[in-house]
Design a protein around this motif. Structure first.
Motif, PDB file in Angstrom:
ATOM      1  N   ALA A   1      52.778  -5.009  30.420  1.00 53.24           N
ATOM      2  CA  ALA A   1      51.435  -4.652  29.972  1.00 53.24           C
ATOM      3  C   ALA A   1      51.376  -4.763  28.463  1.00 53.24           C
ATOM      4  O   ALA A   1      52.349  -4.518  27.772  1.00 53.24           O
ATOM      5  N   GLY A   2      50.204  -5.114  27.941  1.00 55.14           N
ATOM      6  CA  GLY A   2      50.048  -5.230  26.497  1.00 55.14           C
ATOM      7  C   GLY A   2      49.415  -6.567  26.118  1.00 55.14           C
ATOM      8  O   GLY A   2      48.795  -7.228  26.949  1.00 55.14           O
ATOM      9  N   PRO A   3      49.596  -6.980  24.865  1.00 57.18           N
ATOM     10  CA  PRO A   3      50.440  -6.343  23.849  1.00 57.18           C
ATOM     11  C   PRO A   3      49.716  -5.276  23.037  1.00 57.18           C
ATOM     12  O   PRO A   3      48.483  -5.253  22.989  1.00 57.18           O
ATOM     13  N   ALA A   4      50.516  -4.419  22.386  1.00 56.20           N
ATOM     14  CA  ALA A   4      49.986  -3.445  21.440  1.00 56.20           C
ATOM     15  C   ALA A   4      50.078  -4.025  20.031  1.00 56.20           C
ATOM     16  O   ALA A   4      51.043  -4.713  19.699  1.00 56.20           O
ATOM     17  N   ALA A   5      49.068  -3.766  19.224  1.00 55.18           N
ATOM     18  CA  ALA A   5      49.050  -4.312  17.874  1.00 55.18           C
ATOM     19  C   ALA A   5      49.933  -3.523  16.914  1.00 55.18           C
ATOM     20  O   ALA A   5      50.339  -4.034  15.877  1.00 55.18           O
ATOM     21  N   SER A   6      50.231  -2.277  17.251  1.00 54.16           N
ATOM     22  CA  SER A   6      51.022  -1.432  16.362  1.00 54.16           C
ATOM     23  C   SER A   6      51.749  -0.379  17.193  1.00 54.16           C
ATOM     24  O   SER A   6      51.466  -0.192  18.380  1.00 54.16           O
ATOM     25  N   ALA A   7      52.668   0.317  16.548  1.00 54.39           N
ATOM     26  CA  ALA A   7      53.390   1.389  17.226  1.00 54.39           C
ATOM     27  C   ALA A   7      52.435   2.504  17.643  1.00 54.39           C
ATOM     28  O   ALA A   7      52.628   3.147  18.678  1.00 54.39           O
ATOM     29  N   ALA A   8      51.390   2.709  16.861  1.00 58.23           N
ATOM     30  CA  ALA A   8      50.407   3.743  17.192  1.00 58.23           C
ATOM     31  C   ALA A   8      49.642   3.392  18.461  1.00 58.23           C
ATOM     32  O   ALA A   8      49.262   4.274  19.238  1.00 58.23           O
ATOM     33  N   GLU A   9      49.419   2.097  18.714  1.00 55.61           N
ATOM     34  CA  GLU A   9      48.734   1.677  19.939  1.00 55.61           C
ATOM     35  C   GLU A   9      49.684   1.655  21.129  1.00 55.61           C
ATOM     36  O   GLU A   9      49.264   1.848  22.270  1.00 55.61           O
ATOM     37  N   ARG A  10      50.968   1.385  20.855  1.00 56.44           N
ATOM     38  CA  ARG A  10      51.924   1.275  21.953  1.00 56.44           C
ATOM     39  C   ARG A  10      52.144   2.614  22.663  1.00 56.44           C
ATOM     40  O   ARG A  10      52.354   2.646  23.878  1.00 56.44           O
ATOM     41  N   GLY A  11      52.087   3.726  21.923  1.00 54.46           N
ATOM     42  CA  GLY A  11      52.271   5.042  22.523  1.00 54.46           C
ATOM     43  C   GLY A  11      51.263   5.336  23.618  1.00 54.46           C
ATOM     44  O   GLY A  11      51.633   5.657  24.746  1.00 54.46           O
ATOM     45  N   PRO A  12      49.961   5.225  23.328  1.00 62.90           N
ATOM     46  CA  PRO A  12      48.955   5.431  24.384  1.00 62.90           C
ATOM     47  C   PRO A  12      49.070   4.424  25.525  1.00 62.90           C
ATOM     48  O   PRO A  12      48.810   4.758  26.680  1.00 62.90           O
ATOM     49  N   LEU A  13      49.450   3.165  25.215  1.00 63.84           N
ATOM     50  CA  LEU A  13      49.624   2.158  26.255  1.00 63.84           C
ATOM     51  C   LEU A  13      50.718   2.590  27.231  1.00 63.84           C
ATOM     52  O   LEU A  13      50.537   2.535  28.461  1.00 63.84           O
ATOM     53  N   LEU A  14      51.843   3.037  26.714  1.00 60.68           N
ATOM     54  CA  LEU A  14      52.944   3.487  27.566  1.00 60.68           C
ATOM     55  C   LEU A  14      52.533   4.704  28.394  1.00 60.68           C
ATOM     56  O   LEU A  14      52.859   4.805  29.579  1.00 60.68           O
ATOM     57  N   ALA A  15      51.775   5.624  27.772  1.00 63.64           N
ATOM     58  CA  ALA A  15      51.320   6.819  28.482  1.00 63.64           C
ATOM     59  C   ALA A  15      50.393   6.458  29.639  1.00 63.64           C
ATOM     60  O   ALA A  15      50.488   7.027  30.735  1.00 63.64           O
ATOM     61  N   LYS A  16      49.489   5.490  29.439  1.00 65.11           N
ATOM     62  CA  LYS A  16      48.557   5.080  30.494  1.00 65.11           C
ATOM     63  C   LYS A  16      49.305   4.435  31.658  1.00 65.11           C
ATOM     64  O   LYS A  16      48.995   4.673  32.825  1.00 65.11           O
ATOM     65  N   VAL A  17      50.297   3.596  31.313  1.00 64.21           N
ATOM     66  CA  VAL A  17      51.078   2.933  32.358  1.00 64.21           C
ATOM     67  C   VAL A  17      51.833   3.955  33.199  1.00 64.21           C
ATOM     68  O   VAL A  17      51.856   3.884  34.430  1.00 64.21           O
ATOM     69  N   LYS A  18      52.440   4.935  32.558  1.00 59.54           N
ATOM     70  CA  LYS A  18      53.176   5.964  33.298  1.00 59.54           C
ATOM     71  C   LYS A  18      52.247   6.796  34.163  1.00 59.54           C
ATOM     72  O   LYS A  18      52.612   7.220  35.264  1.00 59.54           O
ATOM     73  N   ALA A  19      51.013   7.020  33.673  1.00 52.58           N
ATOM     74  CA  ALA A  19      50.041   7.792  34.445  1.00 52.58           C
ATOM     75  C   ALA A  19      49.610   7.063  35.710  1.00 52.58           C
ATOM     76  O   ALA A  19      49.133   7.681  36.665  1.00 52.58           O
ATOM     77  N   LEU A  20      49.801   5.735  35.741  1.00 52.68           N
ATOM     78  CA  LEU A  20      49.443   4.952  36.923  1.00 52.68           C
ATOM     79  C   LEU A  20      50.542   4.978  37.978  1.00 52.68           C
ATOM     80  O   LEU A  20      50.414   4.342  39.023  1.00 52.68           O
ATOM     81  N   GLY A  21      51.628   5.689  37.701  1.00 57.95           N
ATOM     82  CA  GLY A  21      52.703   5.809  38.676  1.00 57.95           C
ATOM     83  C   GLY A  21      53.987   5.120  38.293  1.00 57.95           C
ATOM     84  O   GLY A  21      54.983   5.206  39.022  1.00 57.95           O
ATOM     85  N   TYR A  22      54.021   4.453  37.132  1.00 58.91           N
ATOM     86  CA  TYR A  22      55.230   3.759  36.688  1.00 58.91           C
ATOM     87  C   TYR A  22      55.951   4.632  35.662  1.00 58.91           C
ATOM     88  O   TYR A  22      55.971   4.335  34.457  1.00 58.91           O
ATOM     89  N   ALA A  23      56.540   5.702  36.151  1.00 62.09           N
ATOM     90  CA  ALA A  23      57.140   6.699  35.265  1.00 62.09           C
ATOM     91  C   ALA A  23      58.333   6.166  34.495  1.00 62.09           C
ATOM     92  O   ALA A  23      58.700   6.708  33.456  1.00 62.09           O
ATOM     93  N   ASP A  24      58.944   5.079  34.966  1.00 57.81           N
ATOM     94  CA  ASP A  24      60.133   4.551  34.314  1.00 57.81           C
ATOM     95  C   ASP A  24      59.821   3.355  33.408  1.00 57.81           C
ATOM     96  O   ASP A  24      60.728   2.632  32.997  1.00 57.81           O
ATOM     97  N   ALA A  25      58.542   3.108  33.104  1.00 52.87           N
ATOM     98  CA  ALA A  25      58.168   2.015  32.219  1.00 52.87           C
ATOM     99  C   ALA A  25      58.726   2.246  30.821  1.00 52.87           C
ATOM    100  O   ALA A  25      58.877   3.381  30.377  1.00 52.87           O
TER     101      ALA A  25
END
Length: 276
Positions: free
Chosen positions: A247-271
């Motif tokens: 999933a992605g890409p994120a433009a910065s580290a600040a964007e990557r954090g919320p991206l990872l959180a959203k992916v884990k919330a969809l059930g991919y806890a080990d992303a």
């Protein structure tokens, strides 16, 4: 820039403009004519490849698939793991192997040490409820320079007979030198321009590794339905094909954090974050 420096530049420029070759085409020493071979451009772009890293993680023990479908694609889990890893998993009994993810097993359970996902079991030829001897070794991406062809490794030879160098009238050297000096004085201002920010190294989040393309596509559609970008990457290793979903890409580290959180919330806890 000092006046002495400017004067030196004028002298050098004037000398350069005052010399020309007498041979056809006006090239000094007769080089660079139509018969000259072009100098090949050598690429400096690095490429990546997977290498085994047993010093990071290495395990040989019994693994078990309990027969139930599991999310996340190809993965194994062990209680000793401290951080997720990309690994190569081998079934010592039949020689089959697959590239997947390694996660921490949340709790100890009676029986074989290594927990195996349903996709990993299918790729390794494991049957439900039947333990198998597995080897799990961490992988690392190694950057290497591409091989340079022999023709591009050395400059092309200069052809043509040497010509005679004779002095010619300088012409309008003054105006040409003045233009060069003005450009040189403006160079410090251009050099002071800030360099562009370095791109984020790990701009993507890996969802999972799948041995079945249809499963990978379903996972990607789930990510896209949540409003996130998702890519399915087909890869192979030692004759085995698998599909990675990122999933992605994120433009910065600040964007990557919320991206990872959203992916884990969809059930991919080990992303986890990856480069591509």
């Amino acid at each position: 820039m000092t006046r002495a420096r400017i004067g030196w530049m004028v002298a050098v420029l004037a000398t350069g403009l005052g010399l020309s070759g007498c041979g056809e085409g006006g090239r000094p020493f007769g080089g660079g004519g139509e018969g000259a071979a072009p100098v090949a451009e050598v690429s400096t772009r690095l490429v990546e490849r997977d290498v085994e890293a047993p010093d990071v993680f290495s395990l040989t023990d019994q693994g078990l698939w309990d027969g139930r479908p599991s999310l996340g694609g190809v993965w194994v889990a062990d209680a000793s793991v401290t951080s997720p890893e990309r690994v190569i998993i081998r079934n010592s009994g039949n020689g089959k192997f697959v590239i997947g993810a390694l996660f921490r097993r949340e709790r100890e359970a009676p029986g074989p040490r290594v927990q195996v996902s349903s996709d990993a079991a299918a790729a390794l030829g494991m049957l439900a409820g039947q333990p198998a001897a597995l080897s799990v070794i961490a992988l690392r991406r190694e950057e290497v320079a591409p091989e340079v062809p022999a023709a591009a490794a050395a400059p092309a030879p200069v052809t043509g007979a040497p010509g005679t160098i004779t002095a010619t009238p300088l012409g309008d050297v003054t105006s040409t030198a003045a233009a060069a000096i003005a450009a040189a004085e403006a160079a410090p201002a251009a050099a002071s321009t800030a360099a562009p920010a370095r791109a984020l190294t790990q701009a993507y989040v890996q969802i999972g590794i799948f041995s079945v393309e249809a499963n990978a596509n379903r996972a990607a559609e789930q990510i896209r339905a949540a409003g996130l970008g998702a890519v399915v990457k087909k890869e192979s290793s030692h004759g085995k094909t698998f599909w990675r979903v990122i999933a992605g890409p994120a433009a910065s580290a600040a964007e990557r954090g919320p991206l990872l959180a959203k992916v884990k919330a969809l059930g991919y806890a080990d992303a986890y974050a990856v480069s591509n």
